[in-house]
Design a protein around this motif. Structure first.
Motif, PDB file in Angstrom:
ATOM      1  N   LYS A 293      -8.239   3.237  -6.252  1.00 44.77           N
ATOM      2  CA  LYS A 293      -7.287   4.243  -5.769  1.00 44.77           C
ATOM      3  C   LYS A 293      -5.846   3.862  -6.096  1.00 44.77           C
ATOM      4  N   ARG A 294      -5.518   2.571  -6.046  1.00 41.81           N
ATOM      5  CA  ARG A 294      -4.156   2.133  -6.354  1.00 41.81           C
ATOM      6  C   ARG A 294      -3.795   2.466  -7.796  1.00 41.81           C
TER       7      ARG A 294
ATOM      8  N   ILE B 294      -4.998   4.921  -9.551  1.00 43.13           N
ATOM      9  CA  ILE B 294      -4.841   6.370  -9.650  1.00 43.13           C
ATOM     10  C   ILE B 294      -3.494   6.810  -9.082  1.00 43.13           C
ATOM     11  N   ILE B 295      -3.112   6.242  -7.939  1.00 40.26           N
ATOM     12  CA  ILE B 295      -1.815   6.568  -7.339  1.00 40.26           C
ATOM     13  C   ILE B 295      -0.684   6.208  -8.294  1.00 40.26           C
TER      14      ILE B 295
ATOM     15  N   PRO C  36      -6.873   8.712 -14.205  1.00 43.03           N
ATOM     16  CA  PRO C  36      -7.607   9.508 -13.220  1.00 43.03           C
ATOM     17  C   PRO C  36      -8.810  10.219 -13.818  1.00 43.03           C
TER      18      PRO C  36
ATOM     19  N   TYR D  79     -12.476   8.987 -13.418  1.00 44.64           N
ATOM     20  CA  TYR D  79     -13.126   8.994 -12.109  1.00 44.64           C
ATOM     21  C   TYR D  79     -13.898  10.298 -11.950  1.00 44.64           C
TER      22      TYR D  79
ATOM     23  N   GLY E  92      -2.076  14.795  -7.444  1.00 50.31           N
ATOM     24  CA  GLY E  92      -2.522  13.420  -7.251  1.00 50.31           C
ATOM     25  C   GLY E  92      -2.964  13.145  -5.827  1.00 50.31           C
ATOM     26  N   ASP E  93      -2.258  13.727  -4.858  1.00 53.89           N
ATOM     27  CA  ASP E  93      -2.624  13.536  -3.452  1.00 53.89           C
ATOM     28  C   ASP E  93      -4.034  14.055  -3.176  1.00 53.89           C
TER      29      ASP E  93
ATOM     30  N   CYS F 138      -6.645  11.780  -4.879  1.00 49.29           N
ATOM     31  CA  CYS F 138      -6.833  10.490  -4.211  1.00 49.29           C
ATOM     32  C   CYS F 138      -7.551  10.632  -2.871  1.00 49.29           C
ATOM     33  N   GLU F 139      -7.354  11.753  -2.191  1.00 46.68           N
ATOM     34  CA  GLU F 139      -8.040  11.980  -0.918  1.00 46.68           C
ATOM     35  C   GLU F 139      -9.552  12.007  -1.095  1.00 46.68           C
TER      36      GLU F 139
ATOM     37  N   LYS G  48     -11.191  10.146  -3.215  1.00 50.03           N
ATOM     38  CA  LYS G  48     -11.707   8.830  -3.609  1.00 50.03           C
ATOM     39  C   LYS G  48     -11.657   7.898  -2.411  1.00 50.03           C
TER      40      LYS G  48
END
Length: 219
Positions: free
Chosen positions: A71-72, A74-75, A161, A164, A210-211, A214-215, A217
């Motif tokens: 996740k890091r 991807i962020i 990203p 994934y 992106g938010d 990431c939610e 994952k």
């Protein structure tokens, strides 16, 4: 028709980005050679090229495998992408968008508007169309900048990203409609030469996507 090494590299890259191989999966040279109907030599070249781009990792004992991203990663990737595309949007507004680039971006918005208005569910065919038109919109703005270094950086950032799977599953229909509406606002600001506003909207657009990504994952 036999693929050139460059075509083979791009074809393999596309399969990886589409999630054909799972994170950490070992890339078997023999199986790939049979799939593409080539010898193992160009397969090795294609694997090495995709490893250089960061899509694969190499281990002396195991060979090549699909790189895993947490996740890091991807962020960080979305943060960098928002900065790069934000700058590209501002530059496009300041320079004035070429007619062909404007038409490409506007056509992408029109196609996705039509697609999203008539579909109540996001099926595989719709996903492919939406993804293609979304890429055309963003590339129209990025290409306007004429900065080859920005292109190279974006090539690296965008792929993180995408590996994934599932690539687009976290996004709901209402999200995609919102993103397309944001595309139109960004394009409108660029055409009106509102550079700072275009940059801010693009950054907000990428960050919001992106938010949501990431939610979905877990870690």
């Amino acid at each position: 028709m036999k693929l050139s090494t460059k075509e083979l590299t791009e074809s393999l890259r596309e399969l990886i980005l589409k999630g054909e191989f799972t994170s950490g999966e070992h890339m078997r040279e023999i199986a790939l050679a049979e799939r593409f109907q080539v010898s193992r030599t160009p397969i090795r070249v294609a694997l090495a090229a995709n490893a250089k781009d960061g899509l694969l990792k190499y281990s002396r004992n195991r060979g090549y495998s699909v790189r895993s991203f947490d996740k890091r990663d991807i962020i960080d990737a979305f943060e960098m992408r928002s900065m790069l595309e934000g700058v590209a949007s501002r530059v496009a507004a300041e320079q004035g968008m070429r007619l062909d680039a404007e038409q490409q971006a506007r056509r992408a918005c029109d196609v996705n508007d039509s697609l999203l208005l008539q579909n109540c569910e996001i099926d595989e065919a719709s996903i492919e169309i939406w993804r293609e038109q979304n890429q055309l919109f963003h590339s129209a703005i990025l290409n306007q900048s004429g900065n080859r270094f920005m292109h190279e950086m974006m090539r690296i950032v965008q792929q993180i990203p995408a590996v994934y799977p599932p690539i687009i599953a976290p996004y709901r229909l209402q999200d995609l409609r919102l993103y397309n509406a944001q595309h139109r606002k960004i394009l409108d600001c660029i055409i009106k030469r509102q550079g700072m506003r275009a940059e801010a909207l693009m950054r907000e657009h990428i960050t919001g996507a992106g938010d949501i990504f990431c939610e979905a994952k877990p870690n």
